[in-house]
Design an enzyme around this catalytic site. Structure first.
Site, PDB file in Angstrom:
ATOM      1  N   GLY A   1      45.171  40.667  43.500  1.00 48.78           N
ATOM      2  CA  GLY A   1      46.618  40.876  43.632  1.00 48.78           C
ATOM      3  C   GLY A   1      47.247  41.405  42.349  1.00 48.78           C
ATOM      4  O   GLY A   1      48.271  42.094  42.394  1.00 48.78           O
TER       5      GLY A   1
ATOM      6  N   ASN B   1      38.735  42.600  43.835  1.00 47.17           N
ATOM      7  CA  ASN B   1      37.457  41.876  43.919  1.00 47.17           C
ATOM      8  C   ASN B   1      37.400  40.897  45.092  1.00 47.17           C
ATOM      9  O   ASN B   1      36.593  39.966  45.101  1.00 47.17           O
ATOM     10  CB  ASN B   1      37.220  41.110  42.608  1.00 47.17           C
ATOM     11  CG  ASN B   1      38.313  40.080  42.337  1.00 47.17           C
ATOM     12  OD1 ASN B   1      39.467  40.329  42.635  1.00 47.17           O
ATOM     13  ND2 ASN B   1      37.957  38.940  41.795  1.00 47.17           N
ATOM     14  N   GLU B   2      38.252  41.111  46.111  1.00 46.91           N
ATOM     15  CA  GLU B   2      38.366  40.140  47.203  1.00 46.91           C
ATOM     16  C   GLU B   2      37.026  39.730  47.812  1.00 46.91           C
ATOM     17  O   GLU B   2      36.797  38.556  48.105  1.00 46.91           O
ATOM     18  CB  GLU B   2      39.286  40.691  48.306  1.00 46.91           C
ATOM     19  CG  GLU B   2      40.769  40.531  48.030  1.00 46.91           C
ATOM     20  CD  GLU B   2      41.320  41.561  47.048  1.00 46.91           C
ATOM     21  OE1 GLU B   2      40.538  42.404  46.560  1.00 46.91           O
ATOM     22  OE2 GLU B   2      42.519  41.521  46.760  1.00 46.91           O
TER      23      GLU B   2
ATOM     24  N   LEU C   1      46.648  36.721  43.598  1.00 49.73           N
ATOM     25  CA  LEU C   1      47.284  35.701  44.423  1.00 49.73           C
ATOM     26  C   LEU C   1      46.841  34.318  43.991  1.00 49.73           C
ATOM     27  O   LEU C   1      45.667  34.099  43.639  1.00 49.73           O
ATOM     28  CB  LEU C   1      46.928  35.907  45.898  1.00 49.73           C
ATOM     29  CG  LEU C   1      47.297  37.253  46.509  1.00 49.73           C
ATOM     30  CD1 LEU C   1      47.167  37.193  48.017  1.00 49.73           C
ATOM     31  CD2 LEU C   1      48.675  37.704  46.108  1.00 49.73           C
TER      32      LEU C   1
HETATM   33  N1  CO8 Z   1      44.862  31.233  41.547  1.00 46.72           N
HETATM   34  C1  CO8 Z   1      45.006  29.985  41.124  1.00 46.72           C
HETATM   35  N2  CO8 Z   1      44.498  29.496  39.961  1.00 46.72           N
HETATM   36  C2  CO8 Z   1      43.819  30.354  39.186  1.00 46.72           C
HETATM   37  C3  CO8 Z   1      43.618  31.685  39.564  1.00 46.72           C
HETATM   38  C4  CO8 Z   1      44.177  32.150  40.811  1.00 46.72           C
HETATM   39  N3  CO8 Z   1      44.050  33.423  41.250  1.00 46.72           N
HETATM   40  N4  CO8 Z   1      42.895  32.294  38.596  1.00 46.72           N
HETATM   41  C5  CO8 Z   1      42.657  31.360  37.653  1.00 46.72           C
HETATM   42  N5  CO8 Z   1      43.210  30.195  38.005  1.00 46.72           N
HETATM   43  C6  CO8 Z   1      43.212  28.937  37.237  1.00 46.72           C
HETATM   44  C7  CO8 Z   1      41.805  28.474  36.879  1.00 46.72           C
HETATM   45  O1  CO8 Z   1      41.241  27.710  37.929  1.00 46.72           O
HETATM   46  C8  CO8 Z   1      42.083  27.641  35.648  1.00 46.72           C
HETATM   47  O2  CO8 Z   1      42.616  26.388  36.058  1.00 46.72           O
HETATM   48  P1  CO8 Z   1      42.456  25.068  35.141  1.00 46.72           P
HETATM   49  O3  CO8 Z   1      43.107  25.383  33.823  1.00 46.72           O
HETATM   50  O4  CO8 Z   1      43.159  24.028  35.926  1.00 46.72           O
HETATM   51  O5  CO8 Z   1      40.971  24.860  35.007  1.00 46.72           O
HETATM   52  C9  CO8 Z   1      43.192  28.405  34.947  1.00 46.72           C
HETATM   53  O6  CO8 Z   1      43.814  29.207  35.971  1.00 46.72           O
HETATM   54  C10 CO8 Z   1      42.725  29.300  33.823  1.00 46.72           C
HETATM   55  O7  CO8 Z   1      41.699  30.133  34.326  1.00 46.72           O
HETATM   56  P2  CO8 Z   1      40.474  30.606  33.426  1.00 46.72           P
HETATM   57  O8  CO8 Z   1      39.996  29.495  32.581  1.00 46.72           O
HETATM   58  O9  CO8 Z   1      39.486  31.269  34.330  1.00 46.72           O
HETATM   59  O10 CO8 Z   1      41.236  31.673  32.495  1.00 46.72           O
HETATM   60  P3  CO8 Z   1      40.583  32.891  31.686  1.00 46.72           P
HETATM   61  O11 CO8 Z   1      41.641  33.343  30.741  1.00 46.72           O
HETATM   62  O12 CO8 Z   1      39.238  32.551  31.146  1.00 46.72           O
HETATM   63  O13 CO8 Z   1      40.344  34.029  32.784  1.00 46.72           O
HETATM   64  C11 CO8 Z   1      40.971  35.318  34.710  1.00 46.72           C
HETATM   65  C12 CO8 Z   1      41.453  34.609  33.420  1.00 46.72           C
HETATM   66  C13 CO8 Z   1      40.102  36.507  34.329  1.00 46.72           C
HETATM   67  C14 CO8 Z   1      42.228  35.822  35.436  1.00 46.72           C
HETATM   68  C15 CO8 Z   1      40.154  34.333  35.561  1.00 46.72           C
HETATM   69  O14 CO8 Z   1      40.916  33.135  35.688  1.00 46.72           O
HETATM   70  C16 CO8 Z   1      39.837  34.812  36.941  1.00 46.72           C
HETATM   71  O15 CO8 Z   1      38.958  35.648  37.119  1.00 46.72           O
HETATM   72  N6  CO8 Z   1      40.559  34.270  37.956  1.00 46.72           N
HETATM   73  C17 CO8 Z   1      40.311  34.562  39.334  1.00 46.72           C
HETATM   74  C18 CO8 Z   1      40.962  35.839  39.708  1.00 46.72           C
HETATM   75  C19 CO8 Z   1      40.732  36.157  41.143  1.00 46.72           C
HETATM   76  O16 CO8 Z   1      39.625  36.325  41.608  1.00 46.72           O
HETATM   77  N7  CO8 Z   1      41.837  36.283  41.904  1.00 46.72           N
HETATM   78  C20 CO8 Z   1      41.773  36.608  43.273  1.00 46.72           C
HETATM   79  C21 CO8 Z   1      42.880  35.971  44.020  1.00 46.72           C
HETATM   80  S1  CO8 Z   1      42.902  36.549  45.716  1.00 46.72           S
HETATM   81  C22 CO8 Z   1      43.957  37.886  45.728  1.00 46.72           C
HETATM   82  O17 CO8 Z   1      44.677  38.146  44.791  1.00 46.72           O
HETATM   83  C23 CO8 Z   1      44.047  38.776  46.940  1.00 46.72           C
HETATM   84  C24 CO8 Z   1      43.790  38.035  48.176  1.00 46.72           C
HETATM   85  C25 CO8 Z   1      43.962  38.880  49.422  1.00 46.72           C
HETATM   86  C26 CO8 Z   1      43.825  37.972  50.613  1.00 46.72           C
HETATM   87  C27 CO8 Z   1      43.372  38.661  51.821  1.00 46.72           C
HETATM   88  C28 CO8 Z   1      42.922  37.674  52.888  1.00 46.72           C
HETATM   89  C29 CO8 Z   1      42.941  38.250  54.260  1.00 46.72           C
END
Ligand code: CO8
Length: 296
Positions: free
Chosen positions: A147, A171-172, A102
């Protein structure tokens, strides 16, 4: 000769559906939105095989924004309406990432109304994918947290690139948030109760070999063979008598789907109440800062 048609999910609704940020983030967090009008989904549908390849192409990391989710749903609806379409392969056009899950920016600093609309779109995508009659294969050619993992879990079969730099999981808890019951149910249906309990409590992200071991993915192949393997697999699945396969799929998933269907509004309200809490907003901010620091 294959009659190949290509169409793209439209961003037509994006202007109507997206809301502006309430502006608690630094401009660099916002910068990734500059491509927001380009199509985020590309669908290549081969009418002779009845298989569509849905490619996610939303830079930088295919995060599931409201626009993105809307495009996915529109693309799925179009494919479902085409009686000749019998299978979908979902994959990524972005390097190294299947989907980052997400879009955190949709949950941070937003109004309760926006959060509610966003969550409804997340539910809709899950309902459409998990409830699809078609054969669905996830061709996971990069990392797939949260997500992104959920999206893969909705499919009938998961093939992942055998690259130890990639990981997959729900990994939430690492973000200080809680995977909702239907994320949990989808995981339990795939890897069982004990594996899910550990995975969710610890917010585990699994390397491909570990994911294969617990059944989170079904097959590992070299990175350049993910799509070929998915195409071979879908051919096998499509050889099963259609009606029998569809009824069986529905029988296996019906209860889980019904649980969300009959609780959609309450689930939206829960999400909104939870995500707009000051403490949760703080956790999200810290997590985003951690992502930035990791990059620096
Ligand atoms: N949302 C928005 N922006 C993101 C996200 C995301 N999920 N993930 C990465 N970005 C952004 C980064 O901040 C970065 O931004 P910028 O270029 O402006 O600095 C850009 O994308 C590139 O990210 P990375 O440099 O980290 O890219 P890598 O290729 O090195 O790594 C990964 C890619 C492995 C995907 C890494 O970005 C990562 O681990 N991201 C986080 C993933 C994550 O933890 N997602 C969880 C989202 S929550 C969800 O999906 C379920 C929520 C359920 C809610 C329930 C509530 C009740």
């Amino acid at each position: 000769m294959a009659l190949r048609t290509a169409f793209r999910g439209r961003a037509a609704l994006s202007g109507l559906l997206s809301c502006s940020s309430h502006g608690r983030l630094s401009p660099s967090f916002i910068s990734q939105r500059k491509n927001s009008t380009s199509p985020k989904i590309k669908v290549d549908y081969d009418q002779t095989t009845g298989v569509a390849v849905m490619r996610m192409q939303s830079p930088p990391v295919n995060s599931l924004s409201l626009d993105f989710l809307t495009e996915v749903c529109i693309s799925l609806e179009k494919l479902e309406m085409d009686k000749g379409c019998r299978g979908i392969i979902i994959t990524s056009n972005q390097p190294k990432v299947f989907s980052a899950g997400l879009d955190i920016l949709e949950m941070y600093g937003k109004s309760p109304e926006h959060c509610g609309e966003f969550w409804k779109a997340v539910q809709e995508m899950w309902l459409k994918l998990y409830g699809s009659n078609m054969v669905t294969i996830a061709a996971i050619n990069g990392s797939s947290p949260a997500g992104g993992c959920l999206m893969s879990l909705t499919c009938d079969y998961r093939i992942m690139a055998d690259n130890p730099r990639y990981s997959i999981g729900l990994n939430e808890t690492q973000l200080g948030i809680v995977a909702p019951f239907w994320f949990k149910d989808t995981m339990v249906n795939t890897v069982g109760h004990r594996n899910t309990e550990m995975a969710l409590e610890l917010g585990l992200l699994y390397k491909p070999a570990e994911a294969l071991k617990i059944g989170l993915v079904d097959q590992l192949v070299p990175e350049d063979q993910v799509l070929t393997a998915a195409t071979q697999t879908i051919t096998k699945w499509l050889a099963i008598p259609e009606h029998a396969r569809q009824i069986t799929k529905s029988m296996m998933r019906k209860q889980t789907i019904e649980k969300l269907r009959s609780n959609r509004e309450a689930d939206i309200q829960n999400f909104v109440n939870f995500i707009t809490k000051e403490s949760i907003q703080k956790s999200l901010r810290m997590y985003m800062e951690m992502l930035k620091q990791k990059k620096a």
